[in-house]
Design a protein around this motif. Sequence first.
Motif, PDB file in Angstrom:
ATOM      1  N   GLU A 163      -8.080  -6.445   9.866  1.00  0.00           N
ATOM      2  CA  GLU A 163      -9.065  -5.688   9.096  1.00  0.00           C
ATOM      3  C   GLU A 163      -8.391  -4.566   8.309  1.00  0.00           C
ATOM      4  OE1 GLU A 163     -12.773  -4.445   7.586  1.00  0.00           O
ATOM      5  OE2 GLU A 163     -12.015  -6.328   8.432  1.00  0.00           O
ATOM      6  N   GLN A 164      -7.407  -3.907   8.935  1.00  0.00           N
ATOM      7  CA  GLN A 164      -6.669  -2.859   8.235  1.00  0.00           C
ATOM      8  C   GLN A 164      -5.910  -3.424   7.035  1.00  0.00           C
ATOM      9  OE1 GLN A 164      -4.261  -1.069  11.293  1.00  0.00           O
ATOM     10  NE2 GLN A 164      -5.828   0.437  11.851  1.00  0.00           N
ATOM     11  N   ALA A 165      -5.334  -4.625   7.249  1.00  0.00           N
ATOM     12  CA  ALA A 165      -4.614  -5.272   6.149  1.00  0.00           C
ATOM     13  C   ALA A 165      -5.582  -5.634   5.023  1.00  0.00           C
ATOM     14  CB  ALA A 165      -3.897  -6.515   6.655  1.00  0.00           C
ATOM     15  N   ARG A 166      -6.787  -6.086   5.399  1.00  0.00           N
ATOM     16  CA  ARG A 166      -7.788  -6.446   4.389  1.00  0.00           C
ATOM     17  C   ARG A 166      -8.235  -5.199   3.613  1.00  0.00           C
ATOM     18  NH1 ARG A 166     -13.212  -6.752   3.412  1.00  0.00           N
ATOM     19  NH2 ARG A 166     -13.649  -5.464   5.241  1.00  0.00           N
ATOM     20  N   ILE A 167      -8.463  -4.114   4.352  1.00  0.00           N
ATOM     21  CA  ILE A 167      -8.883  -2.865   3.711  1.00  0.00           C
ATOM     22  C   ILE A 167      -7.781  -2.333   2.798  1.00  0.00           C
ATOM     23  CG2 ILE A 167      -9.461  -0.440   4.138  1.00  0.00           C
ATOM     24  CD1 ILE A 167     -10.877  -1.384   6.713  1.00  0.00           C
ATOM     25  N   GLU A 168      -6.537  -2.416   3.294  1.00  0.00           N
ATOM     26  CA  GLU A 168      -5.410  -1.962   2.490  1.00  0.00           C
ATOM     27  C   GLU A 168      -5.266  -2.800   1.223  1.00  0.00           C
ATOM     28  OE1 GLU A 168      -2.215   0.165   1.096  1.00  0.00           O
ATOM     29  OE2 GLU A 168      -3.631   0.666   2.690  1.00  0.00           O
ATOM     30  N   ARG A 169      -5.492  -4.122   1.376  1.00  0.00           N
ATOM     31  CA  ARG A 169      -5.407  -5.003   0.214  1.00  0.00           C
ATOM     32  C   ARG A 169      -6.513  -4.667  -0.795  1.00  0.00           C
ATOM     33  NH1 ARG A 169      -5.501  -9.254   2.792  1.00  0.00           N
ATOM     34  NH2 ARG A 169      -7.656  -9.916   2.534  1.00  0.00           N
ATOM     35  N   LEU A 170      -7.728  -4.425  -0.299  1.00  0.00           N
ATOM     36  CA  LEU A 170      -8.840  -4.060  -1.181  1.00  0.00           C
ATOM     37  C   LEU A 170      -8.579  -2.711  -1.858  1.00  0.00           C
ATOM     38  CD1 LEU A 170     -11.932  -5.113   0.977  1.00  0.00           C
ATOM     39  CD2 LEU A 170     -11.042  -6.254  -1.069  1.00  0.00           C
ATOM     40  N   ARG A 171      -8.002  -1.787  -1.086  1.00  0.00           N
ATOM     41  CA  ARG A 171      -7.683  -0.477  -1.653  1.00  0.00           C
ATOM     42  C   ARG A 171      -6.655  -0.603  -2.767  1.00  0.00           C
ATOM     43  NH1 ARG A 171      -4.130   3.333  -1.862  1.00  0.00           N
ATOM     44  NH2 ARG A 171      -2.617   2.049  -0.747  1.00  0.00           N
ATOM     45  N   LYS A 172      -5.645  -1.427  -2.528  1.00  0.00           N
ATOM     46  CA  LYS A 172      -4.595  -1.611  -3.537  1.00  0.00           C
ATOM     47  C   LYS A 172      -5.141  -2.325  -4.762  1.00  0.00           C
ATOM     48  CE  LYS A 172       0.215  -2.969  -4.099  1.00  0.00           C
ATOM     49  NZ  LYS A 172       1.419  -3.543  -3.464  1.00  0.00           N
ATOM     50  N   VAL A 173      -6.017  -3.312  -4.551  1.00  0.00           N
ATOM     51  CA  VAL A 173      -6.641  -4.017  -5.675  1.00  0.00           C
ATOM     52  C   VAL A 173      -7.474  -3.052  -6.517  1.00  0.00           C
ATOM     53  CG1 VAL A 173      -8.404  -5.714  -6.294  1.00  0.00           C
ATOM     54  CG2 VAL A 173      -6.629  -6.312  -4.637  1.00  0.00           C
ATOM     55  N   ALA A 174      -8.248  -2.191  -5.826  1.00  0.00           N
ATOM     56  CA  ALA A 174      -9.065  -1.204  -6.536  1.00  0.00           C
ATOM     57  C   ALA A 174      -8.191  -0.237  -7.324  1.00  0.00           C
ATOM     58  CB  ALA A 174      -9.943  -0.443  -5.541  1.00  0.00           C
ATOM     59  N   LEU A 175      -7.086   0.193  -6.710  1.00  0.00           N
ATOM     60  CA  LEU A 175      -6.168   1.115  -7.383  1.00  0.00           C
ATOM     61  C   LEU A 175      -5.545   0.467  -8.617  1.00  0.00           C
ATOM     62  CD1 LEU A 175      -4.617   3.820  -7.352  1.00  0.00           C
ATOM     63  CD2 LEU A 175      -2.895   2.709  -5.917  1.00  0.00           C
ATOM     64  N   LEU A 176      -5.129  -0.778  -8.489  1.00  0.00           N
ATOM     65  CA  LEU A 176      -4.520  -1.483  -9.620  1.00  0.00           C
ATOM     66  C   LEU A 176      -5.538  -1.742 -10.729  1.00  0.00           C
ATOM     67  CD1 LEU A 176      -2.254  -4.011  -7.672  1.00  0.00           C
ATOM     68  CD2 LEU A 176      -1.479  -2.107  -9.083  1.00  0.00           C
ATOM     69  N   ASN A 177      -6.758  -2.059 -10.356  1.00  0.00           N
ATOM     70  CA  ASN A 177      -7.805  -2.263 -11.367  1.00  0.00           C
ATOM     71  C   ASN A 177      -8.103  -0.967 -12.113  1.00  0.00           C
ATOM     72  OD1 ASN A 177      -8.629  -5.035 -11.434  1.00  0.00           O
ATOM     73  ND2 ASN A 177      -9.477  -4.777  -9.381  1.00  0.00           N
ATOM     74  N   ASN A 178      -8.094   0.153 -11.397  1.00  0.00           N
ATOM     75  CA  ASN A 178      -8.286   1.450 -12.046  1.00  0.00           C
ATOM     76  C   ASN A 178      -7.149   1.734 -13.023  1.00  0.00           C
ATOM     77  OD1 ASN A 178     -10.694   2.095 -10.792  1.00  0.00           O
ATOM     78  ND2 ASN A 178      -9.708   3.130  -9.066  1.00  0.00           N
ATOM     79  N   GLN A 179      -5.922   1.423 -12.609  1.00  0.00           N
ATOM     80  CA  GLN A 179      -4.774   1.608 -13.492  1.00  0.00           C
ATOM     81  C   GLN A 179      -4.887   0.728 -14.732  1.00  0.00           C
ATOM     82  OE1 GLN A 179      -0.967   1.219 -11.602  1.00  0.00           O
ATOM     83  NE2 GLN A 179      -1.424   2.733 -10.025  1.00  0.00           N
ATOM     84  N   LEU A 180      -5.358  -0.497 -14.509  1.00  0.00           N
ATOM     85  CA  LEU A 180      -5.519  -1.424 -15.626  1.00  0.00           C
ATOM     86  C   LEU A 180      -6.499  -0.865 -16.656  1.00  0.00           C
ATOM     87  CD1 LEU A 180      -4.208  -4.202 -16.140  1.00  0.00           C
ATOM     88  CD2 LEU A 180      -6.282  -5.258 -15.221  1.00  0.00           C
ATOM     89  N   ARG A 181      -7.626  -0.344 -16.176  1.00  0.00           N
ATOM     90  CA  ARG A 181      -8.616   0.254 -17.086  1.00  0.00           C
ATOM     91  C   ARG A 181      -8.054   1.505 -17.757  1.00  0.00           C
ATOM     92  NH1 ARG A 181     -12.165  -1.503 -12.940  1.00  0.00           N
ATOM     93  NH2 ARG A 181     -11.893   0.464 -11.814  1.00  0.00           N
ATOM     94  N   GLN A 182      -7.301   2.271 -16.987  1.00  0.00           N
ATOM     95  CA  GLN A 182      -6.716   3.501 -17.525  1.00  0.00           C
ATOM     96  C   GLN A 182      -5.747   3.210 -18.664  1.00  0.00           C
ATOM     97  OE1 GLN A 182      -4.522   5.713 -14.582  1.00  0.00           O
ATOM     98  NE2 GLN A 182      -4.635   7.619 -15.709  1.00  0.00           N
ATOM     99  N   VAL A 183      -4.847   2.270 -18.466  1.00  0.00           N
ATOM    100  CA  VAL A 183      -3.860   1.937 -19.498  1.00  0.00           C
ATOM    101  C   VAL A 183      -4.543   1.307 -20.706  1.00  0.00           C
ATOM    102  CG1 VAL A 183      -1.779   0.610 -20.020  1.00  0.00           C
ATOM    103  CG2 VAL A 183      -2.026   1.687 -17.798  1.00  0.00           C
TER     104      VAL A 183
END
Length: 262
Positions: free
Chosen positions: A27-47
């Motif tokens: 579950e921690q790995a899943r949450i970490e993966r979701l967190r990283k996906v959200a962070l990367l998507n935010n970066q994508l929108r930012q750039v």
Amino acid sequence: MTAIIVTLLLLVIGGFIAFAIYLQMKEQARIERLRKVALLNNQLRQVRRYLDELPAQYQPKDMRLWLYSRMIAICDELLSIQPDEPLSRRRRFLHEEMVQFQESKEKRRAKPVVDEVQIMELKRIFESFHQYLQSEKANKKISDEVFARFDELLHWYKYKVTADHHAYTARQYFLTHKMEEAIQEYRLAIGHLKPVEESAEAAAKILEFEETIAEIEEDIALQQREAELEAEAQEDEQGEEELNDEWQKFMEDNEFQKKKHF
């Protein structure tokens, strides 16, 4: 028998604990993966925002290509975590867009800075971009040389954007024949560049504005001289007309005297 039961119970409890730990780690790995996906998507929108909202005069070709490369790299990170066909298509389109821009010889059109609201918004984008660059440098996603160049450009743009606004306003005054107001706006533009006048870009802009002011002042002087000459010509014409009128009156009076004498 009791020892066997105790052993079995310990094995069951141990297995349960191990399974619970496994589920928790999963579950921690899943949450970490979701967190990283959200962070990367935010970066994508930012750039993407930097690509779309920075006008051409504040986004040189090498900077725009770097932003494209960052978007593609972020897409690759996302795909490694969570393969997705729409994202794969988006990455292909981004790459095609980058290649097309890289090969294009067409000069991108500058966007005029028309008001104070636009200045404030652009300055916010500059500050956001500066923070993003610092983050990328900390994560070793940008070289020191490239970071230094972009950082210096952003510092210059913070002054240039206000000067550009005054230059735009000056141009509008000039086009409506408000020459004195145009000169005043160009002088304000120069004033905003004074803090960075040691830079080559600022020095070139200041020189450009000073030459424009000189041209307008010459135009004003020429117009004044033309107006003076026209006024003098009108005075001469009026004086000639008055002289002609007096001569005509004299001739008429003289003719009348002759008739009367006759």
